[in-house]
Design a protein around this motif. Structure first.
Motif, PDB file in Angstrom:
ATOM      1  N   SER A 171      44.736  44.892  39.991  1.00 41.88           N
ATOM      2  CA  SER A 171      43.459  45.063  40.846  1.00 41.88           C
ATOM      3  C   SER A 171      42.581  45.975  40.286  1.00 41.88           C
ATOM      4  CB  SER A 171      43.760  45.164  42.250  1.00 41.88           C
ATOM      5  OG  SER A 171      44.548  44.187  42.578  1.00 41.88           O
ATOM      6  N   ARG A 226      54.569  45.800  43.922  1.00 40.08           N
ATOM      7  CA  ARG A 226      53.445  46.430  44.754  1.00 40.08           C
ATOM      8  C   ARG A 226      52.628  47.046  43.922  1.00 40.08           C
ATOM      9  NH1 ARG A 226      55.897  47.242  49.063  1.00 40.08           N
ATOM     10  NH2 ARG A 226      55.841  49.368  48.838  1.00 40.08           N
ATOM     11  N   GLN A 253      41.270  37.794  35.133  1.00 40.74           N
ATOM     12  CA  GLN A 253      42.114  37.011  35.657  1.00 40.74           C
ATOM     13  C   GLN A 253      41.764  35.558  35.884  1.00 40.74           C
ATOM     14  OE1 GLN A 253      42.456  39.081  39.514  1.00 40.74           O
ATOM     15  NE2 GLN A 253      42.864  37.135  40.255  1.00 40.74           N
ATOM     16  N   THR A 267      48.617  33.153  37.982  1.00 44.80           N
ATOM     17  CA  THR A 267      47.539  34.286  37.751  1.00 44.80           C
ATOM     18  C   THR A 267      48.010  34.668  36.206  1.00 44.80           C
ATOM     19  OG1 THR A 267      47.381  34.485  39.847  1.00 44.80           O
ATOM     20  CG2 THR A 267      46.347  35.984  38.422  1.00 44.80           C
ATOM     21  N   SER A 286      50.731  45.242  41.054  1.00 40.07           N
ATOM     22  CA  SER A 286      49.734  44.574  41.610  1.00 40.07           C
ATOM     23  C   SER A 286      48.474  45.433  41.700  1.00 40.07           C
ATOM     24  CB  SER A 286      49.947  43.780  43.187  1.00 40.07           C
ATOM     25  OG  SER A 286      50.958  42.943  42.892  1.00 40.07           O
ATOM     26  N   HIS A 306      52.322  38.738  35.784  1.00 38.85           N
ATOM     27  CA  HIS A 306      53.070  39.710  36.725  1.00 38.85           C
ATOM     28  C   HIS A 306      54.634  39.823  36.220  1.00 38.85           C
ATOM     29  CE1 HIS A 306      54.299  41.757  40.453  1.00 38.85           C
ATOM     30  NE2 HIS A 306      53.094  42.003  40.630  1.00 38.85           N
TER      31      HIS A 306
END
Length: 627
Positions: free
Chosen positions: A477, A470, A487, A494, A473, A458
């Motif tokens: 996803s 956000r 992942q 992560t 993320s 990240h």
């Protein structure tokens, strides 16, 4: 925010353009504000801001050690009292939340964050006199400013626009009519039905801001903007003695000023900024690859890069301080485009990058360009430039200010690709052209970075993509749901990776397991036993390298990191192996050194897609074992 919380952080601290450290012990040794701190306050406020640390003692090697302040409340009270005393400080720009007491090893230090002052607050000066008490930060020093610089700051403070002034003694005869007529023809072609196209020349000049009337005196005349935009070179030089516009095309990616094509006022053309723009923009865009796009039945020879270059050139012209000593300079090199204008930023660089806040130095010039479809005055110029460069996956543009030898703003637009062509080709081949080309720019850049660096996290992608955490993320996803990325780990640990990286780790794990069966097992270290001997199973080179640290109880942070990098260049080493070699606890090594080395890309993981692998080891990036 510059955070320090350990003795190692203090050891690593160096004075710089935004860091100043003071002992602040006072005569009684309990703490007092140093008198020369206020020069630093003025310097930080008038430059780019910075941090002042009180309670640190400078050593001979220009490093610092913890001294502490016994009575922090007294020092903070004196700080606020002085900040609000206009006989000492012209303006208090510090907020309460920016002053903090930090406890380290049983002692207290004070951190003071000084923000950059805005244009209307500058100059921030001390001792009641701007001409003798104004400083700027240059490197790690506070430099007293000259009267010329200070008067320019005072002018910037009160003038909304520098180009609206009526020039006494200048008139229509000082204009180059070819320039003026060319501009008016462009205006008419863009807005053929506009009422301004039907008025006479002087009324048109008045409407666009090149001519003005003083309502109090009744006088009228050319504005600074009118002369700069349409004037002849000699009258411009009489009004602006330091005026210089310069375009250079350089054959090599070097800073030396050797050029193969140049445009400067030489008597063969007017020398004004309107003609300079028209001559230079053709040079800048001459070699760009033009996409063949049809809009209706007309070919559109324009791209985001064309728009970015137009915006950069207009910005350079309209934000220049023509009373400054630096020239307006535009450079074209094989690897970049460079733009320089005299004067500093009227808003912070961070504000300019976000957009939406315009504080143009020459608003009438800005309007004149906007009337013919060039430039914006809504603060969207820099975001448009950045978007153009992002569309080509080129390096992020660099915007910076310089104070020496005179105030200037520099914009560097590098044309080196962030995404090598062979990487794009490999991803299209492995994922399928239809799938890869169907992704948006952010998704592609995540995959490209993962392909090049094996894994991403990240924090790494936040440094590449200018988006909200956000949203990032959500991108991760979405790619995981499409099975385009995988992942491992949890929370901040992560990591994300492609299929190829996991296959590489599985192969390496199989090979390593065979090799490990012939290698002596390493047990937890007995740190009381001291340094390793040559019969410990490690090579003499490793042991000799490690002795620099293992023989010492304490060592500077940079020295420990350097030795770790050297050790891991010899062979991949697990944490418990580094414990034995360096005679340090694993937790201390992991927290204070190894994590930082991994984040700074000096070390990498042996199994990057399996951060919690039981045989995880560290490898020096670029070393002989970096696969």
């Amino acid at each position: 925010m510059l955070e320090i919380s350990t003795l190692e952080d203090i050891t690593a601290l160096k004075e710089s353009s935004d860091v100043e450290c003071k002992l602040a012990q006072g005569r009684d040794g309990k703490g007092a504000l140093p008198n020369d701190m206020w020069e630093t306050y003025s310097a930080f406020a008038n430059t780019s801001g910075g941090y002042i640390f009180l309670g640190l003692k400078e050593k001979k090697n220009n490093r610092f050690e913890l001294a502490g302040i016994a009575n922090t409340q007294k020092v903070i009270d004196d700080l606020w009292n002085t900040l609000n005393n206009q006989n000492k400080v012209s303006s208090n720009i510090i907020r309460e939340r920016w002053v903090k007491v930090i406890e380290i090893d049983g002692k207290s230090i004070i951190r003071i964050q000084v923000p950059p002052a805005n244009r209307k607050q500058k100059p921030v000066y001390i001792n009641g006199n701007p001409l003798t008490g104004t400083y700027k930060r240059l490197g790690s020093g506070d430099v007293k400013q000259t009267e010329e610089v200070i008067r320019r700051m005072l002018a910037e403070q009160v003038e909304q626009s520098r180009d609206a002034e009526i020039l006494k003694g200048f008139g229509i005869d000082d204009l180059d009519f070819d320039s003026f007529n060319a501009y008016r023809n462009m205006y008419t072609s863009m807005q053929p039905d506009h009422p301004w196209t039907k008025v006479d020349a002087q009324e048109f000049l008045y409407n666009i801001g090149g001519w003005a009337k003083d309502r109090e005196t009744g006088n009228s005349g050319l504005t600074r903007a009118g002369l700069l935009m349409f004037g002849k070179y000699r009258p411009i030089m009489e009004a602006f003695p330091h005026y210089m516009v310069d375009y250079q095309e350089r054959p090599e990616a070097k800073t030396e000023a050797r050029w193969i094509d140049r445009i400067t006022p030489d008597g063969s053309w007017s020398g004004n900024v309107f003609d300079f723009y028209n001559k230079v923009i053709r040079k800048l865009t001459a070699d760009l690859k033009i996409p063949f796009i049809l809009k209706g039945d007309k070919r559109q020879d324009d791209t985001l890069v064309h728009k970015a270059l137009r915006e950069a050139l207009v910005n350079t012209i309209v934000h220049a301080d023509y009373s400054g000593r630096a020239s307006v300079l535009v450079v074209k090199r094989p690897d970049m485009f460079g733009f320089r204008n005299p004067g500093n930023m009227r808003i912070s660089i961070d504000e300019a990058m976000i957009g939406g806040n315009s504080d143009c130095r020459n608003r009438l010039l800005q309007d004149m360009f906007r009337f013919i479809g060039l430039g914006e005055n809504a603060g969207s110029g820099l975001p448009k430039i950045f978007d153009g460069w992002k569309s080509q996956h080129w390096r992020k543009p660099l915007l910076k200010e310089k104070l020496e030898p005179s105030e200037q703003i520099l914009l560097e637009l590098h044309t080196l690709s962030l995404v090598p062509d062979h990487v794009l080709a490999e991803l299209r081949d492995s994922l399928g052209e239809h799938i890869f080309d169907g992704l948006n720019d952010h998704e592609r850049l995540i995959l490209v970075t993962a392909h090049i660096e094996k894994t991403v996290d990240h924090a790494r992608m936040m440094s590449v993509l200018d988006i909200h955490p956000r949203d990032l993320s959500a991108l991760f996803s979405g790619l995981a749901e499409k099975k385009l990325i995988h992942q491992d780990g949890s929370g901040r640990g992560t990591v994300y990776f492609l299929d190829e990286a996991r296959k590489h780790d599985n192969t390496l794990e199989l090979v390593s397991s065979i090799m490990e069966s012939d290698r002596p097992a390493v047990k937890g270290p007995d740190l009381s036993s001291g340094c390793l001997s040559v019969d410990s199973g490690y090579s003499p080179t490793l042991i000799e390298t490690a002795k620099i640290i293992s023989k010492k109880k304490k060592a500077p942070s940079d020295e420990v990191k350097s030795v770790i990098v050297k050790l891991c260049a010899e062979q991949p080493l697990r944490l418990e192996e580094l414990e034995l070699l360096l005679n340090r606890s694993g937790e201390s090594l992991r927290k204070n050194y190894i994590q930082q080395l991994v984040r700074s890309k000096k070390l990498t993981l042996k199994y990057p897609t399996k951060p919690n692998h039981p045989q995880q080891a560290y490898i020096t990036v670029g070393g002989k074992h970096d696969y």
